[in-house]
Design an enzyme around this catalytic site. Structure first.
Site, PDB file in Angstrom:
ATOM      1  N   LYS A  35       0.854  -1.199   0.000  1.00  0.00           N
ATOM      2  CA  LYS A  35       0.000   0.000   0.000  1.00  0.00           C
ATOM      3  C   LYS A  35       0.890   1.249   0.000  1.00  0.00           C
ATOM      4  O   LYS A  35       2.097   1.149   0.212  1.00  0.00           O
ATOM      5  CB  LYS A  35      -0.908  -0.027   1.236  1.00  0.00           C
ATOM      6  N   TYR A 253      16.395  29.420   9.495  1.00  0.00           N
ATOM      7  CA  TYR A 253      15.177  30.068  10.004  1.00  0.00           C
ATOM      8  C   TYR A 253      15.111  29.990  11.516  1.00  0.00           C
ATOM      9  O   TYR A 253      15.469  28.979  12.115  1.00  0.00           O
ATOM     10  CB  TYR A 253      13.936  29.365   9.442  1.00  0.00           C
TER      11      TYR A 253
HETATM   12  C1  LIG Z   1       0.159  -1.924   6.770  1.00  0.00           C
HETATM   13  C2  LIG Z   1      -0.337  -3.205   7.305  1.00  0.00           C
HETATM   14  C3  LIG Z   1       0.527  -4.309   7.467  1.00  0.00           C
HETATM   15  C4  LIG Z   1       2.029  -4.223   7.295  1.00  0.00           C
HETATM   16  O1  LIG Z   1       2.591  -3.742   8.493  1.00  0.00           O
HETATM   17  P1  LIG Z   1       4.179  -3.582   8.684  1.00  0.00           P
HETATM   18  O2  LIG Z   1       4.304  -3.071  10.074  1.00  0.00           O
HETATM   19  O3  LIG Z   1       4.612  -2.581   7.672  1.00  0.00           O
HETATM   20  O4  LIG Z   1       4.781  -4.916   8.467  1.00  0.00           O
HETATM   21  C5  LIG Z   1      -0.030  -5.520   7.828  1.00  0.00           C
HETATM   22  N1  LIG Z   1      -1.370  -5.622   8.078  1.00  0.00           N
HETATM   23  C6  LIG Z   1      -2.214  -4.576   7.981  1.00  0.00           C
HETATM   24  C7  LIG Z   1      -3.656  -4.750   8.287  1.00  0.00           C
HETATM   25  C8  LIG Z   1      -1.722  -3.325   7.610  1.00  0.00           C
HETATM   26  O5  LIG Z   1      -2.564  -2.282   7.532  1.00  0.00           O
END
Ligand SMILES: *Cc1c(COP(=O)(O)O)cnc(C)c1O
Length: 353
Positions: A35, A253
Protein backbone atom coordinates in the site's frame (compact mmCIF):
# COMPACT_ATOMS: atom_id res chain seq x y z
CA UNK A 1 24.31 16.75 -15.02
CA UNK A 2 24.58 16.81 -11.24
CA UNK A 3 21.35 15.48 -9.80
CA UNK A 4 19.72 17.14 -6.81
CA UNK A 5 17.66 15.28 -4.23
CA UNK A 6 16.96 11.75 -5.40
CA UNK A 7 16.00 8.39 -3.99
CA UNK A 8 17.57 5.25 -5.40
CA UNK A 9 15.70 1.96 -5.04
CA UNK A 10 17.76 -1.21 -4.65
CA UNK A 11 15.54 -4.02 -5.90
CA UNK A 12 18.15 -6.67 -5.06
CA UNK A 13 17.91 -5.57 -1.41
CA UNK A 14 14.12 -5.91 -1.67
CA UNK A 15 14.49 -9.51 -2.89
CA UNK A 16 16.94 -10.21 -0.06
CA UNK A 17 14.46 -8.93 2.53
CA UNK A 18 11.72 -11.05 0.99
CA UNK A 19 13.97 -14.09 1.42
CA UNK A 20 14.42 -13.09 5.09
CA UNK A 21 10.64 -13.21 5.47
CA UNK A 22 10.61 -16.69 3.93
CA UNK A 23 13.38 -17.82 6.32
CA UNK A 24 11.63 -16.42 9.36
CA UNK A 25 8.19 -17.74 8.40
CA UNK A 26 8.97 -20.86 6.35
CA UNK A 27 5.53 -22.43 6.75
CA UNK A 28 3.41 -19.42 5.86
CA UNK A 29 2.38 -17.87 2.59
CA UNK A 30 3.53 -14.29 2.13
CA UNK A 31 1.21 -11.43 1.35
CA UNK A 32 3.61 -8.56 0.62
CA UNK A 33 2.11 -5.28 1.81
CA UNK A 34 2.55 -2.68 -0.93
CA UNK A 35 0.00 0.00 0.00
CA UNK A 36 0.96 3.69 -0.20
CA UNK A 37 2.96 3.08 -3.37
CA UNK A 38 4.90 0.33 -1.60
CA UNK A 39 5.81 2.66 1.28
CA UNK A 40 7.17 5.16 -1.24
CA UNK A 41 9.24 2.62 -3.21
CA UNK A 42 7.01 2.32 -6.29
CA UNK A 43 4.19 -0.22 -6.15
CA UNK A 44 4.58 -1.76 -9.59
CA UNK A 45 8.32 -2.23 -9.55
CA UNK A 46 8.05 -3.73 -6.06
CA UNK A 47 5.23 -6.10 -7.11
CA UNK A 48 7.13 -7.19 -10.21
CA UNK A 49 10.32 -7.78 -8.22
CA UNK A 50 8.46 -9.85 -5.63
CA UNK A 51 7.21 -12.33 -8.21
CA UNK A 52 7.65 -15.15 -5.66
CA UNK A 53 5.18 -13.57 -3.24
CA UNK A 54 2.02 -15.65 -2.86
CA UNK A 55 -0.01 -12.48 -2.80
CA UNK A 56 -0.08 -8.75 -2.20
CA UNK A 57 -2.01 -6.46 0.13
CA UNK A 58 -3.10 -2.93 -0.71
CA UNK A 59 -5.38 -0.50 1.07
CA UNK A 60 -8.03 0.13 -1.56
CA UNK A 61 -9.55 -0.87 -4.89
CA UNK A 62 -7.73 1.81 -6.91
CA UNK A 63 -4.35 0.34 -5.96
CA UNK A 64 -5.47 -3.21 -6.73
CA UNK A 65 -6.74 -2.12 -10.16
CA UNK A 66 -3.34 -0.72 -11.07
CA UNK A 67 -1.79 -4.07 -10.19
CA UNK A 68 -4.28 -6.08 -12.26
CA UNK A 69 -3.91 -3.69 -15.21
CA UNK A 70 -0.17 -4.27 -15.06
CA UNK A 71 -0.70 -8.01 -15.33
CA UNK A 72 -0.12 -9.00 -11.69
CA UNK A 73 -1.94 -12.32 -11.31
CA UNK A 74 -1.32 -13.26 -7.67
CA UNK A 75 -3.95 -13.03 -4.94
CA UNK A 76 -4.59 -9.43 -3.90
CA UNK A 77 -6.07 -8.58 -0.52
CA UNK A 78 -7.77 -5.20 -0.18
CA UNK A 79 -7.24 -4.26 3.45
CA UNK A 80 -10.07 -1.72 3.72
CA UNK A 81 -12.51 -3.88 1.76
CA UNK A 82 -15.15 -2.44 -0.56
CA UNK A 83 -16.79 0.91 0.13
CA UNK A 84 -20.04 0.28 -1.76
CA UNK A 85 -21.84 -2.17 -4.04
CA UNK A 86 -20.00 -0.98 -7.15
CA UNK A 87 -16.65 -1.60 -5.54
CA UNK A 88 -17.82 -5.06 -4.52
CA UNK A 89 -18.71 -5.82 -8.15
CA UNK A 90 -15.32 -4.55 -9.31
CA UNK A 91 -13.60 -6.76 -6.75
CA UNK A 92 -15.46 -9.80 -7.98
CA UNK A 93 -14.57 -9.14 -11.61
CA UNK A 94 -10.92 -8.37 -10.78
CA UNK A 95 -10.57 -11.43 -8.50
CA UNK A 96 -9.67 -9.33 -5.46
CA UNK A 97 -10.01 -10.48 -1.87
CA UNK A 98 -11.63 -7.83 0.32
CA UNK A 99 -11.43 -7.60 4.10
CA UNK A 100 -14.93 -7.54 5.65
CA UNK A 101 -15.07 -5.47 8.82
CA UNK A 102 -18.45 -3.68 8.85
CA UNK A 103 -22.06 -4.88 9.06
CA UNK A 104 -23.10 -3.09 5.89
CA UNK A 105 -20.38 -4.96 4.02
CA UNK A 106 -21.78 -8.25 5.30
CA UNK A 107 -25.26 -7.18 4.21
CA UNK A 108 -24.02 -6.38 0.70
CA UNK A 109 -22.49 -9.85 0.52
CA UNK A 110 -25.75 -11.42 1.71
CA UNK A 111 -27.71 -9.60 -0.99
CA UNK A 112 -25.27 -10.49 -3.75
CA UNK A 113 -27.11 -12.12 -6.69
CA UNK A 114 -24.21 -13.57 -8.63
CA UNK A 115 -20.46 -13.92 -8.86
CA UNK A 116 -17.97 -15.52 -6.54
CA UNK A 117 -15.29 -14.15 -4.27
CA UNK A 118 -12.90 -15.00 -1.46
CA UNK A 119 -12.86 -12.74 1.57
CA UNK A 120 -11.09 -12.12 4.87
CA UNK A 121 -13.28 -11.75 7.96
CA UNK A 122 -11.59 -9.28 10.28
CA UNK A 123 -12.06 -9.25 14.04
CA UNK A 124 -10.93 -6.62 16.49
CA UNK A 125 -8.74 -8.42 19.02
CA UNK A 126 -7.36 -5.18 20.49
CA UNK A 127 -6.25 -2.81 17.74
CA UNK A 128 -9.57 -0.95 17.82
CA UNK A 129 -9.45 0.16 14.20
CA UNK A 130 -10.94 -2.22 11.62
CA UNK A 131 -12.74 -5.39 12.70
CA UNK A 132 -15.92 -6.80 14.19
CA UNK A 133 -16.30 -7.00 17.96
CA UNK A 134 -15.30 -10.36 19.45
CA UNK A 135 -18.77 -10.93 20.91
CA UNK A 136 -20.26 -10.89 17.40
CA UNK A 137 -17.58 -13.00 15.76
CA UNK A 138 -19.41 -16.34 15.98
CA UNK A 139 -22.66 -14.96 14.62
CA UNK A 140 -21.02 -13.12 11.74
CA UNK A 141 -18.83 -16.06 10.86
CA UNK A 142 -21.97 -18.23 10.48
CA UNK A 143 -23.65 -15.63 8.32
CA UNK A 144 -20.59 -15.44 6.07
CA UNK A 145 -20.54 -19.23 5.74
CA UNK A 146 -24.15 -19.01 4.58
CA UNK A 147 -23.33 -16.46 1.84
CA UNK A 148 -23.76 -18.39 -1.40
CA UNK A 149 -21.37 -16.24 -3.36
CA UNK A 150 -18.51 -16.30 -0.85
CA UNK A 151 -16.37 -19.22 -1.98
CA UNK A 152 -13.81 -18.99 0.82
CA UNK A 153 -13.48 -17.05 4.07
CA UNK A 154 -10.34 -16.55 6.14
CA UNK A 155 -9.89 -15.06 9.61
CA UNK A 156 -7.85 -11.90 10.06
CA UNK A 157 -6.77 -9.57 12.84
CA UNK A 158 -4.01 -7.03 13.44
CA UNK A 159 -1.55 -6.38 16.30
CA UNK A 160 -1.50 -2.99 17.98
CA UNK A 161 1.87 -3.33 19.76
CA UNK A 162 3.93 -5.95 17.98
CA UNK A 163 6.84 -3.48 17.72
CA UNK A 164 7.14 -3.96 21.52
CA UNK A 165 7.11 -7.76 21.86
CA UNK A 166 6.82 -7.61 25.68
CA UNK A 167 3.66 -5.51 25.61
CA UNK A 168 0.93 -7.36 27.51
CA UNK A 169 -1.69 -6.87 24.80
CA UNK A 170 0.26 -9.01 22.30
CA UNK A 171 -0.29 -12.34 24.01
CA UNK A 172 -3.89 -11.39 24.74
CA UNK A 173 -4.54 -10.64 21.06
CA UNK A 174 -2.74 -13.80 19.99
CA UNK A 175 -4.73 -15.97 22.39
CA UNK A 176 -8.05 -14.47 21.29
CA UNK A 177 -7.16 -14.97 17.67
CA UNK A 178 -6.01 -18.56 18.10
CA UNK A 179 -9.17 -19.44 19.95
CA UNK A 180 -11.36 -18.13 17.14
CA UNK A 181 -9.18 -19.76 14.49
CA UNK A 182 -9.62 -23.10 16.23
CA UNK A 183 -13.34 -22.65 16.71
CA UNK A 184 -13.87 -21.76 13.03
CA UNK A 185 -11.11 -24.03 11.65
CA UNK A 186 -10.30 -21.03 9.45
CA UNK A 187 -7.42 -20.01 7.23
CA UNK A 188 -5.58 -17.32 9.22
CA UNK A 189 -3.60 -14.10 8.89
CA UNK A 190 -2.48 -12.05 11.87
CA UNK A 191 1.15 -11.00 11.72
CA UNK A 192 2.67 -7.84 10.26
CA UNK A 193 6.49 -7.56 10.09
CA UNK A 194 6.97 -7.14 13.84
CA UNK A 195 4.48 -9.88 14.65
CA UNK A 196 6.04 -12.46 12.37
CA UNK A 197 9.53 -11.82 13.76
CA UNK A 198 8.52 -11.65 17.42
CA UNK A 199 5.96 -14.46 17.60
CA UNK A 200 6.33 -17.70 15.63
CA UNK A 201 2.89 -18.76 16.84
CA UNK A 202 1.38 -15.69 15.15
CA UNK A 203 2.60 -16.57 11.66
CA UNK A 204 -0.47 -18.59 10.68
CA UNK A 205 -1.34 -19.39 7.07
CA UNK A 206 -0.38 -15.98 5.70
CA UNK A 207 2.05 -13.38 7.03
CA UNK A 208 1.65 -9.72 6.05
CA UNK A 209 5.08 -8.07 6.04
CA UNK A 210 5.38 -4.45 4.99
CA UNK A 211 8.16 -2.40 6.55
CA UNK A 212 10.72 -5.21 6.82
CA UNK A 213 10.57 -5.75 3.05
CA UNK A 214 11.86 -2.22 2.68
CA UNK A 215 14.75 -2.86 5.05
CA UNK A 216 13.67 -0.95 8.12
CA UNK A 217 13.44 -2.57 11.56
CA UNK A 218 9.89 -3.23 12.77
CA UNK A 219 11.05 -3.80 16.36
CA UNK A 220 11.92 -1.14 18.89
CA UNK A 221 15.43 -1.77 20.19
CA UNK A 222 16.61 -3.94 17.29
CA UNK A 223 18.31 -2.55 14.22
CA UNK A 224 17.61 -3.58 10.66
CA UNK A 225 21.21 -4.80 10.39
CA UNK A 226 20.76 -7.01 13.47
CA UNK A 227 17.70 -8.49 11.80
CA UNK A 228 19.71 -9.01 8.59
CA UNK A 229 17.55 -6.65 6.58
CA UNK A 230 19.04 -4.46 3.86
CA UNK A 231 17.92 -0.89 3.19
CA UNK A 232 16.06 -0.64 -0.11
CA UNK A 233 15.90 3.14 -0.44
CA UNK A 234 18.90 5.43 -0.48
CA UNK A 235 18.17 9.14 -0.25
CA UNK A 236 20.89 11.37 -1.64
CA UNK A 237 21.69 14.90 -2.65
CA UNK A 238 24.72 17.15 -2.97
CA UNK A 239 26.42 20.10 -1.35
CA UNK A 240 25.41 23.24 -3.25
CA UNK A 241 27.18 25.89 -1.14
CA UNK A 242 29.89 26.17 1.50
CA UNK A 243 30.06 29.19 3.82
CA UNK A 244 32.61 30.17 6.44
CA UNK A 245 30.68 31.63 9.36
CA UNK A 246 32.05 33.30 12.49
CA UNK A 247 31.51 32.33 16.10
CA UNK A 248 28.03 33.46 17.22
CA UNK A 249 26.53 33.73 13.73
CA UNK A 250 23.08 32.11 13.35
CA UNK A 251 22.22 29.40 10.84
CA UNK A 252 18.77 29.02 9.23
CA UNK A 253 15.18 30.07 10.00
CA UNK A 254 14.47 31.14 13.54
CA UNK A 255 18.18 31.82 14.08
CA UNK A 256 18.18 29.30 16.89
CA UNK A 257 21.41 27.54 15.98
CA UNK A 258 24.47 29.68 16.62
CA UNK A 259 27.99 28.78 15.49
CA UNK A 260 29.98 27.85 18.61
CA UNK A 261 33.20 28.79 16.80
CA UNK A 262 34.37 30.04 13.41
CA UNK A 263 33.41 27.17 11.13
CA UNK A 264 32.48 25.97 7.64
CA UNK A 265 28.76 25.27 7.08
CA UNK A 266 27.52 23.32 4.07
CA UNK A 267 24.21 23.79 2.32
CA UNK A 268 22.68 20.59 0.85
CA UNK A 269 20.01 20.60 -1.86
CA UNK A 270 17.21 18.77 -0.10
CA UNK A 271 14.40 19.87 2.21
CA UNK A 272 10.90 19.11 3.37
CA UNK A 273 9.55 19.86 -0.13
CA UNK A 274 11.50 16.81 -1.26
CA UNK A 275 10.19 14.69 1.61
CA UNK A 276 13.04 15.14 4.07
CA UNK A 277 11.41 15.56 7.52
CA UNK A 278 11.08 19.18 8.66
CA UNK A 279 11.16 18.02 12.27
CA UNK A 280 14.65 16.53 11.98
CA UNK A 281 16.53 18.22 14.81
CA UNK A 282 20.00 19.78 14.84
CA UNK A 283 22.30 16.82 15.32
CA UNK A 284 20.41 14.49 12.96
CA UNK A 285 23.13 12.43 11.25
CA UNK A 286 23.97 12.82 7.56
CA UNK A 287 26.94 11.37 5.64
CA UNK A 288 29.01 13.64 3.44
CA UNK A 289 31.46 12.17 0.95
CA UNK A 290 31.61 9.03 3.09
CA UNK A 291 32.10 10.81 6.44
CA UNK A 292 29.63 11.29 9.31
CA UNK A 293 28.27 14.76 9.89
CA UNK A 294 25.12 16.37 11.25
CA UNK A 295 22.27 18.70 10.48
CA UNK A 296 22.48 22.25 11.87
CA UNK A 297 19.49 24.55 12.36
CA UNK A 298 16.05 24.11 10.83
CA UNK A 299 15.19 22.18 7.68
CA UNK A 300 14.06 24.51 4.87
CA UNK A 301 11.79 23.64 1.95
CA UNK A 302 14.57 22.68 -0.45
CA UNK A 303 17.75 22.97 1.61
CA UNK A 304 19.39 21.87 4.83
CA UNK A 305 22.52 23.18 6.51
CA UNK A 306 25.22 20.80 7.72
CA UNK A 307 28.32 20.81 9.87
CA UNK A 308 31.57 20.72 7.88
CA UNK A 309 33.96 21.11 10.84
CA UNK A 310 35.20 17.55 10.54
CA UNK A 311 35.13 17.43 6.76
CA UNK A 312 37.88 19.77 5.71
CA UNK A 313 38.03 18.43 2.18
CA UNK A 314 34.34 19.08 1.52
CA UNK A 315 33.59 20.54 -1.90
CA UNK A 316 30.64 21.79 -3.88
CA UNK A 317 29.03 18.79 -5.56
CA UNK A 318 30.01 16.30 -2.84
CA UNK A 319 27.47 13.55 -2.43
CA UNK A 320 25.39 13.55 0.76
CA UNK A 321 23.52 10.49 2.04
CA UNK A 322 20.42 11.41 4.04
CA UNK A 323 19.62 7.73 4.65
CA UNK A 324 20.45 4.47 2.97
CA UNK A 325 23.30 2.00 3.19
CA UNK A 326 25.47 3.88 5.66
CA UNK A 327 22.82 5.64 7.69
CA UNK A 328 19.62 3.82 8.56
CA UNK A 329 16.29 5.51 7.98
CA UNK A 330 15.32 4.32 11.48
CA UNK A 331 18.04 6.48 13.03
CA UNK A 332 16.92 9.53 11.08
CA UNK A 333 13.29 8.87 12.08
CA UNK A 334 14.27 8.88 15.76
CA UNK A 335 15.91 12.28 15.36
CA UNK A 336 12.72 13.58 13.71
CA UNK A 337 10.31 12.15 16.32
CA UNK A 338 8.64 9.90 13.79
CA UNK A 339 8.86 6.40 12.31
CA UNK A 340 10.59 5.16 9.19
CA UNK A 341 7.20 4.40 7.61
CA UNK A 342 6.37 8.08 7.40
CA UNK A 343 9.76 9.10 6.03
CA UNK A 344 9.68 6.42 3.32
CA UNK A 345 6.09 7.15 2.30
CA UNK A 346 6.94 10.83 1.91
CA UNK A 347 9.64 10.12 -0.65
CA UNK A 348 7.34 9.62 -3.61
CA UNK A 349 8.20 13.15 -4.71
CA UNK A 350 11.85 12.70 -5.60
CA UNK A 351 12.10 9.02 -6.41
CA UNK A 352 13.79 8.49 -9.74
CA UNK A 353 13.72 4.74 -10.24
C1 LIG B 1 0.16 -1.92 6.77
C2 LIG B 1 -0.34 -3.21 7.30
C3 LIG B 1 0.53 -4.31 7.47
C4 LIG B 1 2.03 -4.22 7.29
O1 LIG B 1 2.59 -3.74 8.49
P1 LIG B 1 4.18 -3.58 8.68
O2 LIG B 1 4.30 -3.07 10.07
O3 LIG B 1 4.61 -2.58 7.67
O4 LIG B 1 4.78 -4.92 8.47
C5 LIG B 1 -0.03 -5.52 7.83
N1 LIG B 1 -1.37 -5.62 8.08
C6 LIG B 1 -2.21 -4.58 7.98
C7 LIG B 1 -3.66 -4.75 8.29
C8 LIG B 1 -1.72 -3.32 7.61
O5 LIG B 1 -2.56 -2.28 7.53
Amino acid sequence: MIRGAHAIIDLAALSHNFQRVKQLAPNSKVMAVIKADAYGHGMLQVAKTLSDADGFAVACLAEARVLREAGITQAITVLQGFRDADELQAMISQRLRPVIHQHWQLELLERLAQGELEIWFKVNTGMGRLGFALEQAGDIWSRLQACKHVSHCGLMSHFANADEPDHALNSQQLQCFQQLAQEFAAETTLANSAGLIAFDQAQGDWVRPGIMLYGSSPLIGQTAAELELKPVMQLKSRIIAINHLSKGQPVGYGSNWLCPQDMPVGVVGIGYGDGYPRHARSGTPVWIAGKPSQLLGRVSMDMITVDLRNIEQAQIGDEVELWGNTLSVDEVAQHADTISYELLCNMKACRTS
